[in-house]
Design a protein around this motif. Structure first.
Motif, PDB file in Angstrom:
ATOM      1  N   LYS A 102      81.865  57.146  35.692  1.00 57.65           N
ATOM      2  CA  LYS A 102      81.412  57.046  37.082  1.00 57.65           C
ATOM      3  C   LYS A 102      83.212  56.014  37.520  1.00 57.65           C
ATOM      4  N   HIS A 103      84.024  55.596  36.885  1.00 58.22           N
ATOM      5  CA  HIS A 103      85.426  54.655  36.688  1.00 58.22           C
ATOM      6  C   HIS A 103      86.576  55.873  37.605  1.00 58.22           C
ATOM      7  N   PHE A 104      86.494  57.606  36.687  1.00 60.97           N
ATOM      8  CA  PHE A 104      87.404  58.530  37.153  1.00 60.97           C
ATOM      9  C   PHE A 104      87.238  59.228  38.323  1.00 60.97           C
ATOM     10  N   GLY A 105      85.139  59.410  38.407  1.00 60.90           N
ATOM     11  CA  GLY A 105      84.664  59.943  39.639  1.00 60.90           C
ATOM     12  C   GLY A 105      84.802  61.746  38.902  1.00 60.90           C
ATOM     13  N   LEU A 106      84.494  61.702  37.687  1.00 53.66           N
ATOM     14  CA  LEU A 106      84.281  62.900  36.584  1.00 53.66           C
ATOM     15  C   LEU A 106      82.641  63.407  37.985  1.00 53.66           C
ATOM     16  N   PHE A 107      82.832  64.461  38.577  1.00 53.23           N
ATOM     17  CA  PHE A 107      81.683  64.473  39.254  1.00 53.23           C
ATOM     18  C   PHE A 107      80.930  65.884  39.338  1.00 53.23           C
ATOM     19  N   ALA A 108      81.611  66.868  38.214  1.00 53.89           N
ATOM     20  CA  ALA A 108      81.172  68.136  37.319  1.00 53.89           C
ATOM     21  C   ALA A 108      81.142  67.997  35.568  1.00 53.89           C
ATOM     22  N   ASN A 109      79.731  68.360  35.562  1.00 56.63           N
ATOM     23  CA  ASN A 109      79.276  68.300  33.920  1.00 56.63           C
ATOM     24  C   ASN A 109      78.620  69.796  33.406  1.00 56.63           C
ATOM     25  N   ILE A 110      79.939  70.718  32.879  1.00 54.66           N
ATOM     26  CA  ILE A 110      80.215  71.340  32.660  1.00 54.66           C
ATOM     27  C   ILE A 110      79.366  72.297  31.224  1.00 54.66           C
ATOM     28  N   ARG A 111      78.187  73.236  31.340  1.00 52.37           N
ATOM     29  CA  ARG A 111      77.548  72.455  30.210  1.00 52.37           C
ATOM     30  C   ARG A 111      76.703  73.621  29.389  1.00 52.37           C
ATOM     31  N   PRO A 112      77.766  74.509  28.906  1.00 55.15           N
ATOM     32  CA  PRO A 112      77.529  76.075  28.327  1.00 55.15           C
ATOM     33  C   PRO A 112      76.306  76.381  27.334  1.00 55.15           C
ATOM     34  N   ALA A 113      75.768  77.178  27.629  1.00 56.43           N
ATOM     35  CA  ALA A 113      74.561  77.491  26.222  1.00 56.43           C
ATOM     36  C   ALA A 113      74.780  78.310  25.678  1.00 56.43           C
ATOM     37  N   ILE A 130      75.353  75.473  32.559  1.00 52.36           N
ATOM     38  CA  ILE A 130      75.571  74.885  33.605  1.00 52.36           C
ATOM     39  C   ILE A 130      75.861  73.677  34.451  1.00 52.36           C
ATOM     40  N   VAL A 131      75.607  73.998  35.657  1.00 54.17           N
ATOM     41  CA  VAL A 131      76.597  73.172  36.437  1.00 54.17           C
ATOM     42  C   VAL A 131      76.166  72.126  36.540  1.00 54.17           C
ATOM     43  N   ARG A 132      76.370  70.737  35.979  1.00 48.19           N
ATOM     44  CA  ARG A 132      75.539  69.533  36.793  1.00 48.19           C
ATOM     45  C   ARG A 132      76.244  68.775  37.642  1.00 48.19           C
ATOM     46  N   GLU A 133      75.819  68.272  38.549  1.00 49.22           N
ATOM     47  CA  GLU A 133      75.972  66.916  39.521  1.00 49.22           C
ATOM     48  C   GLU A 133      75.891  65.609  38.890  1.00 49.22           C
ATOM     49  N   ASN A 134      77.058  65.690  39.210  1.00 43.06           N
ATOM     50  CA  ASN A 134      77.243  63.844  37.800  1.00 43.06           C
ATOM     51  C   ASN A 134      77.661  62.577  38.677  1.00 43.06           C
ATOM     52  N   THR A 135      77.515  62.239  39.136  1.00 43.33           N
ATOM     53  CA  THR A 135      77.732  61.284  40.388  1.00 43.33           C
ATOM     54  C   THR A 135      76.413  60.473  40.800  1.00 43.33           C
ATOM     55  N   GLU A 136      74.974  61.267  41.023  1.00 43.02           N
ATOM     56  CA  GLU A 136      74.314  60.832  41.852  1.00 43.02           C
ATOM     57  C   GLU A 136      73.060  61.610  41.724  1.00 43.02           C
ATOM     58  N   GLY A 137      71.789  61.888  42.512  1.00 42.96           N
ATOM     59  CA  GLY A 137      70.568  62.573  41.906  1.00 42.96           C
ATOM     60  C   GLY A 137      69.565  61.291  41.890  1.00 42.96           C
ATOM     61  N   PHE A 138      68.939  61.531  40.519  1.00 39.75           N
ATOM     62  CA  PHE A 138      67.761  61.314  40.504  1.00 39.75           C
ATOM     63  C   PHE A 138      68.161  60.412  38.662  1.00 39.75           C
ATOM     64  N   TYR A 139      69.491  59.733  38.658  1.00 42.20           N
ATOM     65  CA  TYR A 139      70.492  58.905  37.930  1.00 42.20           C
ATOM     66  C   TYR A 139      70.746  57.745  37.903  1.00 42.20           C
ATOM     67  N   ALA A 140      69.748  56.834  38.166  1.00 42.14           N
ATOM     68  CA  ALA A 140      69.928  55.611  39.294  1.00 42.14           C
ATOM     69  C   ALA A 140      71.110  55.244  38.320  1.00 42.14           C
ATOM     70  N   ASP A 141      71.686  55.035  37.620  1.00 39.42           N
ATOM     71  CA  ASP A 141      73.266  54.258  37.092  1.00 39.42           C
ATOM     72  C   ASP A 141      74.554  54.789  37.765  1.00 39.42           C
ATOM     73  N   ARG A 142      74.113  56.014  38.686  1.00 35.35           N
ATOM     74  CA  ARG A 142      75.428  56.551  39.074  1.00 35.35           C
ATOM     75  C   ARG A 142      75.336  57.388  40.663  1.00 35.35           C
ATOM     76  N   ASN A 143      74.253  56.742  41.233  1.00 33.40           N
ATOM     77  CA  ASN A 143      74.234  56.900  42.303  1.00 33.40           C
ATOM     78  C   ASN A 143      74.739  55.819  43.028  1.00 33.40           C
ATOM     79  N   THR A 144      74.661  54.415  42.757  1.00 32.62           N
ATOM     80  CA  THR A 144      75.357  53.738  43.584  1.00 32.62           C
ATOM     81  C   THR A 144      76.672  52.773  43.269  1.00 32.62           C
ATOM     82  N   HIS A 145      77.227  52.891  44.834  1.00 38.77           N
ATOM     83  CA  HIS A 145      78.979  51.910  44.248  1.00 38.77           C
ATOM     84  C   HIS A 145      79.233  50.873  43.248  1.00 38.77           C
ATOM     85  N   ALA A 146      77.846  50.102  43.579  1.00 39.10           N
ATOM     86  CA  ALA A 146      77.872  48.911  42.573  1.00 39.10           C
ATOM     87  C   ALA A 146      76.360  48.971  41.892  1.00 39.10           C
ATOM     88  N   GLY A 147      75.973  47.881  41.209  1.00 40.81           N
ATOM     89  CA  GLY A 147      74.831  48.206  40.860  1.00 40.81           C
ATOM     90  C   GLY A 147      74.218  49.352  39.813  1.00 40.81           C
TER      91      GLY A 147
END
Length: 362
Positions: A102-113, A130-147
């Motif tokens: 979150k601090h560095f805005g690492l928006f792309a999580n690239i996961r080979p298999a 798998i190219v995973r969006e890393n900053t929002e979606g249904f993971y609540a700890d990453r999709n808000t500016h604060a909290g």
């Protein structure tokens, strides 16, 4: 011009918890061997506090001093963390990897298999990313500016936000299609637009809009539930899979096991300017300090980091080092040396030494 860097690369070392202090130094050893073999100056490794030890020494699992230092480095290696074992209030806070992402805005999580020869794969010839969006979606700890995006209006009701935006989807879709152009030129969009019509419906629609810019890349899409079924039997038919945060986390664990073991599942978290190597698996506290951990995921994550640095710095020597590292791991497993999760008996140390020897012999 390539290969003209006048000073050594500076890479951060974040050992983490559990097996982290075993597999991260293992990765440092194989990176050093690959760089030496490729004729690249030795890396300056900068170890920084993080995790349970940092709570004891600095009062925080991810100290501000660590974040400040990371900003001045070329990239870094992050070991797994055991945040569920942290004392409160640290356990309830955003965990170390989430904090850094979150601090560095690492928006792309690239996961080979990718299945390794002799590596106990469920589906032979699996080779997907798998190219995973890393900053929002249904993971609540990453999709808000604060909290954290998660709250309880009453003791018996819990609510989490699920957020999808056009901007974040456009950039992750672009990442996926650019990556596909370097591989099999196929992208699969994973969503749940039949039920989550507005959120993952927007994700699918925007991905398809981006697809129109890549007429040379084949595109299809599947619902997340159908995709899990297809991966189990037909993982070898997929190339690049792009999806939102939580779906990507689930699919990448499944794909790692299909390829042979979660212990071989690497990943890189990146933006245009920063990158972090991080194995897709957890801290495995049950085998910590026993010299049993499989370091392959951390090895291959480090190879991905070298490849990212090669592109960012136009330094083909680093790409060569990344290739030697990958080949060293594959050659070691093919030769019959592996840790017990892959059916072998090698310790972490023995496997590391074998990879280093394979790199030097290449």
């Amino acid at each position: 011009m390539t290969g003209t860097r006048v000073h050594a690369y500076r890479l951060g070392v974040l050992l983490g918890d559990g097996i982290g202090p075993e597999i991260v130094p293992s990765a440092v050893a194989v990176v050093d061997a690959a760089l030496e073999r490729a004729g690249v100056e030795p890396v300056e490794w900068v170890e920084l506090p993080l995790g349970a030890d940092a709570i004891d020494s600095h009062g925080a699992h991810t100290p501000e001093s660590t974040l400040d230092a990371l900003a001045g480095l070329d990239a870094w290696l992050l070991g797994p963390h055991d945040s569920v074992a942290y004392p409160e209030p640290h356990r309830s806070q955003l965990n170390p990897s989430g904090t850094i992402r979150k601090h560095f805005g690492l928006f792309a999580n690239i996961r080979p298999a990718k299945a390794l020869p002799g590596g106990n794969a469920v589906v032979d010839n699996t080779d997907l990313i798998i190219v995973r969006e890393n900053t929002e979606g249904f993971y609540a700890d990453r999709n808000t500016h604060a909290g954290t995006g998660e709250f309880m209006p009453t003791p018996d009701v819990a609510i989490a936000h699920g957020i999808i935006t056009r901007a974040a989807t456009e950039r992750i879709a672009t990442t996926a299609f650019e990556l596909a152009r370097t591989r099999g030129k196929k992208v699969t969009i994973v969503h749940k637009a039949n039920v989550l019509k507005l959120t993952t419906g927007l994700f699918r629609s925007v991905c398809l809009e981006i697809a129109a810019r890549y007429p040379d890349v084949t595109v299809d899409d599947f619902h997340i539930d159908a995709m899990t079924m297809k991966l189990v039997r037909k993982a070898d038919e997929f190339d690049v899979i792009v999806t939102e945060n939580m779906f990507g986390d689930i699919l990448s664990d499944l794909a790692g096991e299909i390829a042979g073991s979660l212990g071989i599942a690497p990943s890189v978290n990146s933006s245009a300017t920063h990158a972090m190597a991080q194995a897709a698996h957890g801290s495995a506290p049950d085998i910590a300090d026993r010299n049993l951990a499989n370091p392959i995921a951390m090895h291959l994550s480090s190879a991905m980091l070298l490849d990212w640095l090669a592109t960012r710095n136009d330094d083909e020597r680093l790409r060569g080092a990344a290739k030697r590292l990958e080949q060293g791991v594959a050659a070691t497993v093919t030769a019959g040396t592996s840790t017990r999760d892959l059916g072998g008996s090698a310790s972490t140390t023995e496997f590391t030494e074998a990879v280093v020897a394979a790199i030097h012999a290449s």
